[in-house]
Write a protein that holds these residues in place. Structure first.
Motif, PDB file in Angstrom:
ATOM      1  N   TRP A   1      -6.320  -1.106   8.156  1.00 41.39           N
ATOM      2  CA  TRP A   1      -4.953   0.402   8.695  1.00 41.39           C
ATOM      3  C   TRP A   1      -5.903   1.418   8.045  1.00 41.39           C
ATOM      4  O   TRP A   1      -5.690   2.835   8.097  1.00 41.39           O
TER       5      TRP A   1
ATOM      6  N   ASN B   1      -7.008  -4.490   4.478  1.00 43.18           N
ATOM      7  CA  ASN B   1      -6.776  -3.621   3.719  1.00 43.18           C
ATOM      8  C   ASN B   1      -7.358  -2.854   4.800  1.00 43.18           C
ATOM      9  O   ASN B   1      -7.491  -1.630   5.818  1.00 43.18           O
TER      10      ASN B   1
ATOM     11  N   ARG C   1      11.574  -1.227   3.755  1.00 50.53           N
ATOM     12  CA  ARG C   1      10.536  -1.068   2.142  1.00 50.53           C
ATOM     13  C   ARG C   1      10.844  -2.489   2.051  1.00 50.53           C
ATOM     14  O   ARG C   1      12.447  -3.196   1.796  1.00 50.53           O
TER      15      ARG C   1
ATOM     16  N   ARG D   1       9.145   7.974  -0.397  1.00 51.12           N
ATOM     17  CA  ARG D   1       7.940   7.570  -0.598  1.00 51.12           C
ATOM     18  C   ARG D   1       7.478   6.065  -0.503  1.00 51.12           C
ATOM     19  O   ARG D   1       8.408   5.461  -0.697  1.00 51.12           O
ATOM     20  N   ARG D   2       6.460   6.042   0.677  1.00 48.94           N
ATOM     21  CA  ARG D   2       6.729   4.527   1.913  1.00 48.94           C
ATOM     22  C   ARG D   2       4.943   4.093   1.386  1.00 48.94           C
ATOM     23  O   ARG D   2       4.136   5.098   1.544  1.00 48.94           O
ATOM     24  N   ALA D   3       4.753   3.204   1.346  1.00 49.09           N
ATOM     25  CA  ALA D   3       3.429   2.830   1.403  1.00 49.09           C
ATOM     26  C   ALA D   3       3.108   2.372   2.932  1.00 49.09           C
ATOM     27  O   ALA D   3       2.722   0.997   2.993  1.00 49.09           O
TER      28      ALA D   3
ATOM     29  N   HIS E   1      -1.186   6.096  -0.078  1.00 48.77           N
ATOM     30  CA  HIS E   1      -0.421   4.602  -0.176  1.00 48.77           C
ATOM     31  C   HIS E   1      -1.745   3.763  -1.699  1.00 48.77           C
ATOM     32  O   HIS E   1      -3.404   3.541  -1.427  1.00 48.77           O
ATOM     33  N   PRO E   2      -0.978   3.636  -2.207  1.00 42.65           N
ATOM     34  CA  PRO E   2      -2.539   3.303  -3.582  1.00 42.65           C
ATOM     35  C   PRO E   2      -2.565   1.511  -3.267  1.00 42.65           C
ATOM     36  O   PRO E   2      -1.775   1.035  -2.151  1.00 42.65           O
ATOM     37  N   ILE E   3      -3.463   0.990  -3.660  1.00 42.42           N
ATOM     38  CA  ILE E   3      -4.578  -0.187  -3.108  1.00 42.42           C
ATOM     39  C   ILE E   3      -5.364  -0.144  -4.517  1.00 42.42           C
ATOM     40  O   ILE E   3      -5.293   0.095  -5.014  1.00 42.42           O
ATOM     41  N   ALA E   4      -5.149  -2.022  -4.402  1.00 48.39           N
ATOM     42  CA  ALA E   4      -6.038  -2.446  -5.167  1.00 48.39           C
ATOM     43  C   ALA E   4      -7.248  -3.342  -5.032  1.00 48.39           C
ATOM     44  O   ALA E   4      -7.845  -4.001  -4.797  1.00 48.39           O
ATOM     45  N   GLY E   5      -6.800  -3.669  -3.261  1.00 48.18           N
ATOM     46  CA  GLY E   5      -7.553  -4.468  -2.821  1.00 48.18           C
ATOM     47  C   GLY E   5      -8.804  -3.546  -2.655  1.00 48.18           C
ATOM     48  O   GLY E   5      -9.019  -2.956  -0.802  1.00 48.18           O
TER      49      GLY E   5
ATOM     50  N   ARG F   1      13.601  -5.340  -3.155  1.00 50.53           N
ATOM     51  CA  ARG F   1      12.830  -5.107  -5.006  1.00 50.53           C
ATOM     52  C   ARG F   1      14.092  -5.852  -5.446  1.00 50.53           C
ATOM     53  O   ARG F   1      15.860  -6.383  -4.992  1.00 50.53           O
TER      54      ARG F   1
ATOM     55  N   ARG G   1       1.160   1.881   6.610  1.00 56.57           N
ATOM     56  CA  ARG G   1      -0.188   1.438   6.600  1.00 56.57           C
ATOM     57  C   ARG G   1      -0.066   2.527   8.512  1.00 56.57           C
ATOM     58  O   ARG G   1      -1.160   1.958   9.035  1.00 56.57           O
TER      59      ARG G   1
HETATM   60  C1  FMN Z   1      -1.217  -1.152  -8.087  1.00 53.21           C
HETATM   61  C2  FMN Z   1      -0.530  -1.087  -6.566  1.00 53.21           C
HETATM   62  C3  FMN Z   1      -2.138  -1.869  -5.400  1.00 53.21           C
HETATM   63  C4  FMN Z   1      -1.798  -2.093  -4.568  1.00 53.21           C
HETATM   64  N1  FMN Z   1      -2.823  -2.594  -3.454  1.00 53.21           N
HETATM   65  C5  FMN Z   1      -2.458  -3.257  -2.269  1.00 53.21           C
HETATM   66  C6  FMN Z   1      -3.419  -3.372  -1.516  1.00 53.21           C
HETATM   67  O1  FMN Z   1      -4.392  -4.269  -1.360  1.00 53.21           O
HETATM   68  N2  FMN Z   1      -3.029  -3.170   0.490  1.00 53.21           N
HETATM   69  C7  FMN Z   1      -1.641  -2.884   0.371  1.00 53.21           C
HETATM   70  O2  FMN Z   1      -1.614  -3.168   1.667  1.00 53.21           O
HETATM   71  N3  FMN Z   1      -0.868  -2.645  -0.016  1.00 53.21           N
HETATM   72  C8  FMN Z   1      -0.671  -2.507  -1.344  1.00 53.21           C
HETATM   73  N4  FMN Z   1      -0.408  -1.642  -2.754  1.00 53.21           N
HETATM   74  C9  FMN Z   1       1.288  -1.188  -2.083  1.00 53.21           C
HETATM   75  C10 FMN Z   1       2.352  -2.613  -2.201  1.00 53.21           C
HETATM   76  O3  FMN Z   1       1.811  -3.765  -1.144  1.00 53.21           O
HETATM   77  C11 FMN Z   1       3.394  -1.508  -2.094  1.00 53.21           C
HETATM   78  O4  FMN Z   1       3.916  -0.490  -3.126  1.00 53.21           O
HETATM   79  C12 FMN Z   1       4.516  -2.343  -2.330  1.00 53.21           C
HETATM   80  O5  FMN Z   1       5.013  -3.551  -0.586  1.00 53.21           O
HETATM   81  C13 FMN Z   1       6.330  -1.962  -1.963  1.00 53.21           C
HETATM   82  O6  FMN Z   1       6.239  -1.161  -0.859  1.00 53.21           O
HETATM   83  P1  FMN Z   1       6.319   0.803  -0.925  1.00 53.21           P
HETATM   84  O7  FMN Z   1       5.854   1.600  -1.712  1.00 53.21           O
HETATM   85  O8  FMN Z   1       6.065   1.323   0.491  1.00 53.21           O
HETATM   86  O9  FMN Z   1       7.997   0.793  -1.497  1.00 53.21           O
HETATM   87  C14 FMN Z   1       0.009  -1.960  -3.781  1.00 53.21           C
HETATM   88  C15 FMN Z   1       0.484  -0.724  -4.766  1.00 53.21           C
HETATM   89  C16 FMN Z   1       0.234  -0.755  -6.301  1.00 53.21           C
HETATM   90  C17 FMN Z   1       1.200   0.081  -6.409  1.00 53.21           C
END
Ligand code: FMN
Length: 186
Positions: free
Chosen positions: A70, A67, A169, A10-12, A119-123, A172, A14
């Motif tokens: 991507w 954001n 990644r 699982r990775r965030a 990929h979760p985002i707050a932005g 941590r 882009r």
């Molecule tokens: C609540 C939340 C908000 C986040 N907002 C953004 C965002 O706005 N833009 C973005 O590119 N990544 C966002 N992320 C992704 C994090 O940057 C990412 O999960 C973190 O750097 C760890 O990387 P990994 O998930 O690949 O392990 C968000 C993640 C979470 C859980």
């Protein structure tokens, strides 16, 4: 994939490519969410699965540039929303956010197992996104999940930092920084 493999995969990411997402796929993700624990089994979470390209474009246009670059390749955007009154509040502990987070992590992990990136985002622009998804004001739009398929190559329009984190990644905290035995110690 066993759990450790799913957690690791699982990775965030882009760099996303388009992928067809069926109704069946959506129900698999929703089923994973529904198995999450919640206070008094209240299940406060709600999800809007947006696949309509025009709606995706509108939501993405209202995001900050970092954001947009991507998220414009999203195959689906999931709106995660809930309201405080649908779950326990015990003193200052408002469980609707926690419980919705638990269910949403199930979606992230299930998506990973299905070969998708979620990929979760707050932005994002909360007000505009809620209008586009027609979510009423008594709910809180907690996050958006940008869903797609991992691209074969890293997209060059990402920032340098974003390109680095596609391969590696983000680091941590050491476990010692947040693990305590028997009592909290500064
Ligand atoms: C609540 C939340 C908000 C986040 N907002 C953004 C965002 O706005 N833009 C973005 O590119 N990544 C966002 N992320 C992704 C994090 O940057 C990412 O999960 C973190 O750097 C760890 O990387 P990994 O998930 O690949 O392990 C968000 C993640 C979470 C859980």
């Amino acid at each position: 994939m066993n759990l450790d493999e799913v957690l690791d995969k699982r990775r965030a990411l882009r760099s996303l490519d388009k992928v067809e997402i069926s109704d069946e796929d959506i129900y698999k993700l929703a089923q994973a969410a529904s198995l999450a624990p919640s206070c008094f089994n209240n299940q406060p979470w709600n999800y809007i699965f947006v696949r309509d390209q025009q709606l995706i474009d509108q939501i993405v246009e209202s995001m900050p540039q970092g954001n947009q670059i991507w998220a414009q390749n999203a195959s689906m955007i999931i709106g995660v929303f809930a309201r405080k009154d649908d779950d326990c509040t015990l003193g200052d502990r408002e469980y609707y956010l926690f419980d919705t987070g638990l269910a949403t992590q199930n979606i992230l992990l299930k998506a990973t197992e299905m070969g998708l990136v979620a990929h979760p985002i707050a932005g994002y622009d909360k007000k505009k996104s809620m209008e586009i998804m027609k979510i009423s004001h008594d709910y809180n739009l907690i996050t958006l999940l940008v869903v797609g398929k991992k691209a074969k190559q890293i997209y060059q329009n990402l920032s340098d930092k974003q390109q680095v984190t596609e391969e590696k990644r983000p680091s941590r905290k050491d476990l010692e920084e947040f693990v305590y035995f028997d009592k909290y110690e500064e």
